[in-house]
Motif scaffolding. Sequence first.
Motif, PDB file in Angstrom:
ATOM      1  N   ASP A   1       0.850  -1.189   0.000  1.00 58.65           N
ATOM      2  CA  ASP A   1       0.000   0.000   0.000  1.00 58.65           C
ATOM      3  C   ASP A   1       0.885   1.238   0.000  1.00 58.65           C
ATOM      4  O   ASP A   1       1.886   1.302   0.701  1.00 58.65           O
ATOM      5  CB  ASP A   1      -0.905  -0.004   1.229  1.00 58.65           C
ATOM      6  CG  ASP A   1      -1.906  -1.148   1.191  1.00 58.65           C
ATOM      7  OD1 ASP A   1      -2.326  -1.528   0.080  1.00 58.65           O
ATOM      8  OD2 ASP A   1      -2.255  -1.667   2.258  1.00 58.65           O
ATOM      9  N   PRO A   2       0.499   2.236  -0.799  1.00 59.14           N
ATOM     10  CA  PRO A   2       1.346   3.434  -0.918  1.00 59.14           C
ATOM     11  C   PRO A   2       1.455   4.195   0.406  1.00 59.14           C
ATOM     12  O   PRO A   2       0.533   4.208   1.209  1.00 59.14           O
ATOM     13  CB  PRO A   2       0.639   4.269  -1.974  1.00 59.14           C
ATOM     14  CG  PRO A   2      -0.761   3.780  -2.002  1.00 59.14           C
ATOM     15  CD  PRO A   2      -0.719   2.343  -1.586  1.00 59.14           C
ATOM     16  N   LYS A   3       2.608   4.817   0.585  1.00 59.16           N
ATOM     17  CA  LYS A   3       2.851   5.654   1.759  1.00 59.16           C
ATOM     18  C   LYS A   3       2.925   7.098   1.276  1.00 59.16           C
ATOM     19  O   LYS A   3       3.842   7.472   0.557  1.00 59.16           O
ATOM     20  CB  LYS A   3       4.147   5.252   2.454  1.00 59.16           C
ATOM     21  CG  LYS A   3       4.395   6.018   3.750  1.00 59.16           C
ATOM     22  CD  LYS A   3       5.677   5.593   4.416  1.00 59.16           C
ATOM     23  CE  LYS A   3       5.548   4.189   4.938  1.00 59.16           C
ATOM     24  NZ  LYS A   3       6.699   3.761   5.731  1.00 59.16           N
ATOM     25  N   ILE A   4       1.939   7.873   1.693  1.00 58.55           N
ATOM     26  CA  ILE A   4       1.858   9.268   1.294  1.00 58.55           C
ATOM     27  C   ILE A   4       2.147  10.131   2.515  1.00 58.55           C
ATOM     28  O   ILE A   4       1.535   9.956   3.563  1.00 58.55           O
ATOM     29  CB  ILE A   4       0.471   9.604   0.723  1.00 58.55           C
ATOM     30  CG1 ILE A   4       0.195   8.752  -0.520  1.00 58.55           C
ATOM     31  CG2 ILE A   4       0.357  11.092   0.403  1.00 58.55           C
ATOM     32  CD1 ILE A   4      -1.207   8.866  -1.052  1.00 58.55           C
ATOM     33  N   VAL A   5       3.099  11.050   2.366  1.00 59.19           N
ATOM     34  CA  VAL A   5       3.442  11.974   3.439  1.00 59.19           C
ATOM     35  C   VAL A   5       2.807  13.320   3.118  1.00 59.19           C
ATOM     36  O   VAL A   5       2.957  13.830   2.002  1.00 59.19           O
ATOM     37  CB  VAL A   5       4.970  12.146   3.576  1.00 59.19           C
ATOM     38  CG1 VAL A   5       5.306  13.222   4.593  1.00 59.19           C
ATOM     39  CG2 VAL A   5       5.624  10.824   3.953  1.00 59.19           C
ATOM     40  N   VAL A   6       2.099  13.879   4.091  1.00 58.20           N
ATOM     41  CA  VAL A   6       1.562  15.229   3.953  1.00 58.20           C
ATOM     42  C   VAL A   6       2.243  16.091   5.001  1.00 58.20           C
ATOM     43  O   VAL A   6       2.134  15.825   6.201  1.00 58.20           O
ATOM     44  CB  VAL A   6       0.028  15.271   4.126  1.00 58.20           C
ATOM     45  CG1 VAL A   6      -0.472  16.703   3.972  1.00 58.20           C
ATOM     46  CG2 VAL A   6      -0.663  14.360   3.124  1.00 58.20           C
ATOM     47  N   ALA A   7       2.971  17.094   4.535  1.00 56.68           N
ATOM     48  CA  ALA A   7       3.628  18.031   5.447  1.00 56.68           C
ATOM     49  C   ALA A   7       2.570  19.021   5.932  1.00 56.68           C
ATOM     50  O   ALA A   7       1.936  19.698   5.132  1.00 56.68           O
ATOM     51  CB  ALA A   7       4.762  18.759   4.736  1.00 56.68           C
ATOM     52  N   VAL A   8       2.359  19.040   7.245  1.00 50.79           N
ATOM     53  CA  VAL A   8       1.349  19.930   7.818  1.00 50.79           C
ATOM     54  C   VAL A   8       2.008  20.948   8.733  1.00 50.79           C
ATOM     55  O   VAL A   8       3.060  20.703   9.313  1.00 50.79           O
ATOM     56  CB  VAL A   8       0.254  19.147   8.592  1.00 50.79           C
ATOM     57  CG1 VAL A   8      -0.576  18.299   7.642  1.00 50.79           C
ATOM     58  CG2 VAL A   8       0.843  18.294   9.700  1.00 50.79           C
ATOM     59  N   ASP A   9       1.374  22.096   8.808  1.00 49.73           N
ATOM     60  CA  ASP A   9       1.789  23.132   9.757  1.00 49.73           C
ATOM     61  C   ASP A   9       0.533  23.852  10.198  1.00 49.73           C
ATOM     62  O   ASP A   9      -0.576  23.390   9.942  1.00 49.73           O
ATOM     63  CB  ASP A   9       2.850  24.065   9.158  1.00 49.73           C
ATOM     64  CG  ASP A   9       2.393  24.801   7.910  1.00 49.73           C
ATOM     65  OD1 ASP A   9       1.161  24.964   7.705  1.00 49.73           O
ATOM     66  OD2 ASP A   9       3.253  25.248   7.143  1.00 49.73           O
ATOM     67  N   GLU A  10       0.685  24.991  10.839  1.00 52.66           N
ATOM     68  CA  GLU A  10      -0.474  25.689  11.378  1.00 52.66           C
ATOM     69  C   GLU A  10      -1.279  26.453  10.330  1.00 52.66           C
ATOM     70  O   GLU A  10      -2.318  27.021  10.635  1.00 52.66           O
ATOM     71  CB  GLU A  10      -0.065  26.616  12.530  1.00 52.66           C
ATOM     72  CG  GLU A  10       1.067  27.545  12.241  1.00 52.66           C
ATOM     73  CD  GLU A  10       2.460  26.905  12.318  1.00 52.66           C
ATOM     74  OE1 GLU A  10       3.396  27.559  11.851  1.00 52.66           O
ATOM     75  OE2 GLU A  10       2.620  25.766  12.795  1.00 52.66           O
ATOM     76  N   SER A  11      -0.858  26.417   9.074  1.00 50.22           N
ATOM     77  CA  SER A  11      -1.507  27.201   8.025  1.00 50.22           C
ATOM     78  C   SER A  11      -2.743  26.517   7.444  1.00 50.22           C
ATOM     79  O   SER A  11      -2.847  25.290   7.421  1.00 50.22           O
ATOM     80  CB  SER A  11      -0.516  27.474   6.888  1.00 50.22           C
ATOM     81  OG  SER A  11      -0.270  26.289   6.165  1.00 50.22           O
ATOM     82  N   ASN A  12      -3.647  27.343   6.940  1.00 50.98           N
ATOM     83  CA  ASN A  12      -4.817  26.826   6.223  1.00 50.98           C
ATOM     84  C   ASN A  12      -4.387  26.141   4.927  1.00 50.98           C
ATOM     85  O   ASN A  12      -5.042  25.210   4.470  1.00 50.98           O
ATOM     86  CB  ASN A  12      -5.800  27.955   5.919  1.00 50.98           C
ATOM     87  CG  ASN A  12      -6.492  28.448   7.168  1.00 50.98           C
ATOM     88  OD1 ASN A  12      -6.676  27.703   8.128  1.00 50.98           O
ATOM     89  ND2 ASN A  12      -6.867  29.708   7.172  1.00 50.98           N
ATOM     90  N   GLU A  13      -3.286  26.614   4.330  1.00 49.63           N
ATOM     91  CA  GLU A  13      -2.799  26.014   3.081  1.00 49.63           C
ATOM     92  C   GLU A  13      -2.418  24.554   3.272  1.00 49.63           C
ATOM     93  O   GLU A  13      -2.714  23.715   2.425  1.00 49.63           O
ATOM     94  CB  GLU A  13      -1.598  26.808   2.542  1.00 49.63           C
ATOM     95  CG  GLU A  13      -1.930  28.184   2.029  1.00 49.63           C
ATOM     96  CD  GLU A  13      -1.968  29.263   3.109  1.00 49.63           C
ATOM     97  OE1 GLU A  13      -2.266  30.419   2.768  1.00 49.63           O
ATOM     98  OE2 GLU A  13      -1.709  28.961   4.293  1.00 49.63           O
TER      99      GLU A  13
END
Length: 165
Positions: A10-22
Amino acid sequence: MEAVNMKKTDPKIVVAVDESNESMYALSWCLANLISQTSTSNLVLLYVKPSPPVYSSLDASRYMFSTDVIVALEKYGSDMVNTVMRRAEAICRKSTTKINVERIVGSGDAKDEICNIVSKIKADTLVMGCHDYGFFKRAILGSVSDHCAKHVKCPVVIVKHPKQI
């Protein structure tokens, strides 16, 4: 030649998150557009907090830093991590697809830390929001997404918030 039946994990997808709405928009976009409806996907929420400042016993104005101030700054950093991750996990819970969510918190320069972690965990895709700072701010600060797009080995998806288009 004999055919070998190789099932890709199964694919491993990384989502970089921070405090922004973007970044939260990029996560929502990822869930709607990149996550398979038919199989379980592995989603990694990656937050990079700035390195803790190094303090000497005296600051530039020759006042001593209180231990209380240092503890308060460290608590603020931890609170920020928890707040961002709670927001991101709430978005994930709204998704109707099957996903395994993992949290990773790095510390240091976001550009380098994101690239290092993506490489270390062998991500299949990196998803990032675009802050769209403009020429001067980007020239001074540098673009984290541009840096990552040039240095990671996997595909990078940079998602612009509709207000930026």
